[in-house]
Design a protein around this motif. Structure first.
Motif, mmCIF file in Angstrom:
data_model
loop_
_atom_site.group_PDB
_atom_site.id
_atom_site.type_symbol
_atom_site.label_atom_id
_atom_site.label_comp_id
_atom_site.label_asym_id
_atom_site.label_seq_id
_atom_site.Cartn_x
_atom_site.Cartn_y
_atom_site.Cartn_z
ATOM 1 N N VAL A 130 0.652 -1.083 -0.149
ATOM 2 C CA VAL A 130 0.002 0.132 -0.072
ATOM 3 C C VAL A 130 0.869 1.160 0.013
ATOM 4 C CG1 VAL A 130 -1.673 1.527 1.548
ATOM 5 C CG2 VAL A 130 -2.065 -1.193 1.264
ATOM 6 N N GLN A 131 1.714 1.043 0.739
ATOM 7 C CA GLN A 131 2.753 2.179 0.992
ATOM 8 C C GLN A 131 3.486 2.549 -0.360
ATOM 9 O OE1 GLN A 131 5.054 1.358 4.280
ATOM 10 N NE2 GLN A 131 3.685 2.430 5.864
ATOM 11 N N ASN A 132 3.644 1.590 -1.202
ATOM 12 C CA ASN A 132 4.474 1.662 -2.301
ATOM 13 C C ASN A 132 3.635 2.167 -3.283
ATOM 14 O OD1 ASN A 132 6.894 0.701 -1.229
ATOM 15 N ND2 ASN A 132 6.533 -1.426 -1.520
ATOM 16 N N LEU A 133 2.317 1.761 -3.409
ATOM 17 C CA LEU A 133 1.256 2.060 -4.483
ATOM 18 C C LEU A 133 0.783 3.309 -4.144
ATOM 19 C CD1 LEU A 133 -0.274 -1.548 -5.029
ATOM 20 C CD2 LEU A 133 1.374 -0.365 -6.562
ATOM 21 N N ALA A 134 0.489 3.515 -3.050
ATOM 22 C CA ALA A 134 -0.191 4.859 -2.559
ATOM 23 C C ALA A 134 0.283 6.085 -3.220
ATOM 24 C CB ALA A 134 -0.580 5.020 -1.095
ATOM 25 N N TYR A 135 -0.125 7.169 -3.526
ATOM 26 C CA TYR A 135 0.327 8.300 -3.693
ATOM 27 C C TYR A 135 0.306 9.320 -2.498
ATOM 28 C CZ TYR A 135 0.770 12.946 -5.800
ATOM 29 O OH TYR A 135 1.156 14.335 -6.087
ATOM 30 N N CYS A 136 1.396 9.886 -2.342
ATOM 31 C CA CYS A 136 1.776 10.633 -1.013
ATOM 32 C C CYS A 136 1.877 12.216 -1.209
ATOM 33 C CB CYS A 136 2.851 10.149 -0.234
ATOM 34 S SG CYS A 136 2.659 8.495 0.332
ATOM 35 N N TRP A 162 -18.774 -4.494 -3.662
ATOM 36 C CA TRP A 162 -17.874 -4.431 -2.273
ATOM 37 C C TRP A 162 -16.525 -4.851 -2.273
ATOM 38 C CZ3 TRP A 162 -19.247 -2.733 2.707
ATOM 39 C CH2 TRP A 162 -18.276 -3.465 3.630
ATOM 40 N N LYS A 163 -16.164 -5.856 -3.067
ATOM 41 C CA LYS A 163 -14.973 -6.760 -3.173
ATOM 42 C C LYS A 163 -14.090 -5.716 -3.869
ATOM 43 C CE LYS A 163 -12.509 -10.664 -5.020
ATOM 44 N NZ LYS A 163 -12.518 -12.038 -5.716
ATOM 45 N N GLU A 164 -14.569 -4.882 -4.848
ATOM 46 C CA GLU A 164 -13.617 -4.074 -5.560
ATOM 47 C C GLU A 164 -13.180 -2.908 -4.658
ATOM 48 O OE1 GLU A 164 -14.713 -4.268 -10.189
ATOM 49 O OE2 GLU A 164 -16.375 -3.946 -8.887
ATOM 50 N N TYR A 165 -14.300 -2.222 -3.869
ATOM 51 C CA TYR A 165 -14.155 -1.093 -3.049
ATOM 52 C C TYR A 165 -12.929 -1.607 -1.825
ATOM 53 C CZ TYR A 165 -16.791 2.775 -4.549
ATOM 54 O OH TYR A 165 -17.218 3.650 -5.204
ATOM 55 N N LYS A 166 -13.025 -2.951 -1.492
ATOM 56 C CA LYS A 166 -12.319 -3.529 -0.430
ATOM 57 C C LYS A 166 -10.867 -3.536 -0.968
ATOM 58 C CE LYS A 166 -11.389 -7.864 2.359
ATOM 59 N NZ LYS A 166 -11.832 -9.123 2.514
ATOM 60 N N GLN A 167 -10.629 -4.120 -2.246
ATOM 61 C CA GLN A 167 -9.370 -4.213 -2.769
ATOM 62 C C GLN A 167 -8.587 -3.055 -3.447
ATOM 63 O OE1 GLN A 167 -9.888 -7.293 -5.723
ATOM 64 N NE2 GLN A 167 -9.904 -8.946 -4.054
ATOM 65 N N GLY A 168 -9.695 -2.151 -3.876
ATOM 66 C CA GLY A 168 -9.119 -0.877 -4.376
ATOM 67 C C GLY A 168 -9.215 -1.254 -5.869
ATOM 68 N N PHE A 169 -8.970 0.111 -6.759
ATOM 69 C CA PHE A 169 -9.202 0.001 -8.038
ATOM 70 C C PHE A 169 -8.746 1.383 -8.768
ATOM 71 C CE2 PHE A 169 -13.183 1.133 -6.383
ATOM 72 C CZ PHE A 169 -13.474 2.400 -7.092
ATOM 73 N N GLY A 170 -8.332 1.454 -9.970
ATOM 74 C CA GLY A 170 -7.831 2.786 -10.692
ATOM 75 C C GLY A 170 -6.407 2.881 -10.578
ATOM 76 N N ASP A 171 -5.944 4.078 -10.978
ATOM 77 C CA ASP A 171 -4.457 4.279 -11.085
ATOM 78 C C ASP A 171 -4.062 5.454 -10.023
ATOM 79 O OD1 ASP A 171 -1.741 5.023 -11.777
ATOM 80 O OD2 ASP A 171 -2.168 5.078 -13.905
ATOM 81 N N LEU A 178 -8.002 3.815 -2.997
ATOM 82 C CA LEU A 178 -6.923 3.148 -2.380
ATOM 83 C C LEU A 178 -7.343 1.672 -2.139
ATOM 84 C CD1 LEU A 178 -4.021 2.908 -1.469
ATOM 85 C CD2 LEU A 178 -4.882 4.009 0.441
ATOM 86 N N GLY A 179 -8.560 1.302 -1.347
ATOM 87 C CA GLY A 179 -9.239 0.200 -1.053
ATOM 88 C C GLY A 179 -9.382 0.439 0.350
ATOM 89 N N ASN A 180 -10.649 -0.400 0.901
ATOM 90 C CA ASN A 180 -11.123 -0.251 2.196
ATOM 91 C C ASN A 180 -10.042 -0.952 3.142
ATOM 92 O OD1 ASN A 180 -13.388 1.388 1.607
ATOM 93 N ND2 ASN A 180 -14.750 -0.171 1.380
ATOM 94 N N GLU A 181 -9.552 -2.157 2.508
ATOM 95 C CA GLU A 181 -8.795 -2.834 3.579
ATOM 96 C C GLU A 181 -7.377 -2.321 3.977
ATOM 97 O OE1 GLU A 181 -7.366 -7.609 3.695
ATOM 98 O OE2 GLU A 181 -7.759 -6.883 1.789
ATOM 99 N N ALA A 182 -6.994 -1.589 2.625
ATOM 100 C CA ALA A 182 -5.536 -0.944 2.818
ATOM 101 C C ALA A 182 -5.732 0.278 3.939
ATOM 102 C CB ALA A 182 -5.262 -0.364 1.498
ATOM 103 N N VAL A 183 -7.070 0.927 3.637
ATOM 104 C CA VAL A 183 -7.151 2.082 4.557
ATOM 105 C C VAL A 183 -7.382 1.658 6.132
ATOM 106 C CG1 VAL A 183 -8.998 3.970 5.128
ATOM 107 C CG2 VAL A 183 -8.228 3.461 2.989
ATOM 108 N N HIS A 184 -8.064 0.444 6.168
ATOM 109 C CA HIS A 184 -8.143 -0.194 7.591
ATOM 110 C C HIS A 184 -6.818 -0.462 8.050
ATOM 111 C CE1 HIS A 184 -9.575 -2.529 10.857
ATOM 112 N NE2 HIS A 184 -9.014 -3.671 10.486
ATOM 113 N N LEU A 185 -5.962 -1.069 7.339
ATOM 114 C CA LEU A 185 -4.559 -1.480 7.966
ATOM 115 C C LEU A 185 -3.705 -0.218 8.200
ATOM 116 C CD1 LEU A 185 -3.617 -4.294 5.538
ATOM 117 C CD2 LEU A 185 -3.983 -4.327 7.827
ATOM 118 N N LEU A 186 -4.013 0.985 7.627
ATOM 119 C CA LEU A 186 -3.233 2.213 7.890
ATOM 120 C C LEU A 186 -3.837 2.957 8.919
ATOM 121 C CD1 LEU A 186 -2.872 3.616 4.333
ATOM 122 C CD2 LEU A 186 -0.893 3.046 5.704
ATOM 123 N N THR A 187 -5.069 3.124 9.281
ATOM 124 C CA THR A 187 -5.628 3.878 10.204
ATOM 125 C C THR A 187 -5.959 2.952 11.447
ATOM 126 O OG1 THR A 187 -7.903 3.078 9.277
ATOM 127 C CG2 THR A 187 -6.947 5.123 8.779
#
Length: 309
Positions: A130-136, A162-171, A178-187
């Motif tokens: 996530v940290q590598n893929l996310a835009y900072c 729901w699955k797509e929002y969980k995993q994330g999508f786009g560029d 980014l994805g709900n699972e990634a946001v949950h892990l971060l927060t």
């Protein structure tokens, strides 16, 4: 002479008879006295015998009572011993069951620890990804932001499952979630703040900063996003607080509450087609409920200063 002698003899006989009678009387008196004494002794012995007999009866009664009590105590003792024996057997069975349960729990704990370690490794790998893929964003308001949502031109459809929002999508270089699972892990690592940036078709900008106990910004006097108590909903997972299924009616995936005051994941409408669009990209307190915005960003970072208080 013969007559005198005869008289004398007769007197002598009479005296002898009297003497004999006296002797007999004396002997009879002594015998009667002895008999009386013997009778008194016998009566005394009879009384003593009666008293001893009564004592014996009393002792026999006490003995019978004691024997009965002893028998009752033996019966009670046997019953108690039987109860103790049965309780001991039950306790032994319980100890065996508990030992089996503990053994099973230990195995489950070992398996859970293994699974936890594996999940932790997966989380770390995902967090690293996530940290590598996310835009900072290192410039806005002191930097340190991770962009979790970006809408800019409608090139990516946000009508996802729901699955797509969980995993994330786009560029991350364009439009993406980014994805709900990634946001949950971060927060889940610390207390985070959320910054929402809005741009309308006339070039006006606004922002909303949501943190643990407050809100500030230029996108209205209050937040258009529920701060707590609202689940995320998509078209195939309805978790809002309305019977009307907001995600299906208003499109996208969002924290709809009762269809609510915002939806930044709605349908992207171009200029001059963005008015009176309840299912568009909207923020109620910035340009009203039916205005679909041109661009949005959502950013998160660990809370700083009074944001974390």
């Amino acid at each position: 002479m013969p007559l005198l002698e005869s008289y004398i003899q007769m007197n002598m006989k009479s005296e002898m008879v009297q003497i004999q009678q006296n002797v007999v009387l004396n002997q009879t008196s002594r015998i009667e006295i002895q008999l009386l004494e013997n009778s008194l002794s016998t009566n005394k012995l009879e009384k003593q015998l009666l008293m001893q007999t009564n004592e014996i009866h009393k002792l026999q009664n006490r003995n019978s009572l004691l024997e009965s009590r002893v028998q009752q105590m033996e019966t009670t003792h046997l019953m108690e011993l039987e109860g103790i024996r049965m309780e001991k057997e039950q306790l032994q069975q319980l100890v065996t069951q508990q030992s089996d349960t503990i053994e099973g729990l230990e195995k489950s704990l070992q398996a859970a620890n293994s699974n936890t370690s594996l999940l932790h490794q997966q989380q770390l790998q995902l967090l690293e990804s996530v940290q590598n893929l996310a835009y900072c964003d290192m410039e806005t308001d002191g930097g340190g932001w991770i962009v979790i949502q970006h809408r800019v031109n409608g090139s990516v459809s946000f009508q996802k499952s729901w699955k797509e929002y969980k995993q994330g999508f786009g560029d991350p270089a364009g439009e993406y979630w980014l994805g709900n699972e990634a946001v949950h892990l971060l927060t889940n690592q610390a207390v985070f703040s959320l910054r929402v940036e809005l741009l309308d078709w006339e070039g006006h900008r606004a922002y909303a900063l949501l943190f643990l106990k407050g809100y500030r910004g230029t996108a209205g006097q209050q937040s258009g996003l529920p701060l707590q108590g609202t689940g995320f909903s998509t078209r195939d997972a309805d978790n809002d607080n309305c019977m009307c299924k907001c995600a299906q009616m208003l499109s996208g995936g969002w924290w709809f509450d009762a269809c609510g005051l915002s939806n930044l994941n709605g349908i992207y409408y171009p200029a001059r087609h963005n008015i009176r669009k309840l299912n568009g990209i909207r923020w109620h307190y910035f340009q009203g409920p039916g205005y679909s915005l041109k661009s949005t960003r959502m950013l998160i970072r660990p809370s700083r200063g009074r944001e974390a208080a």
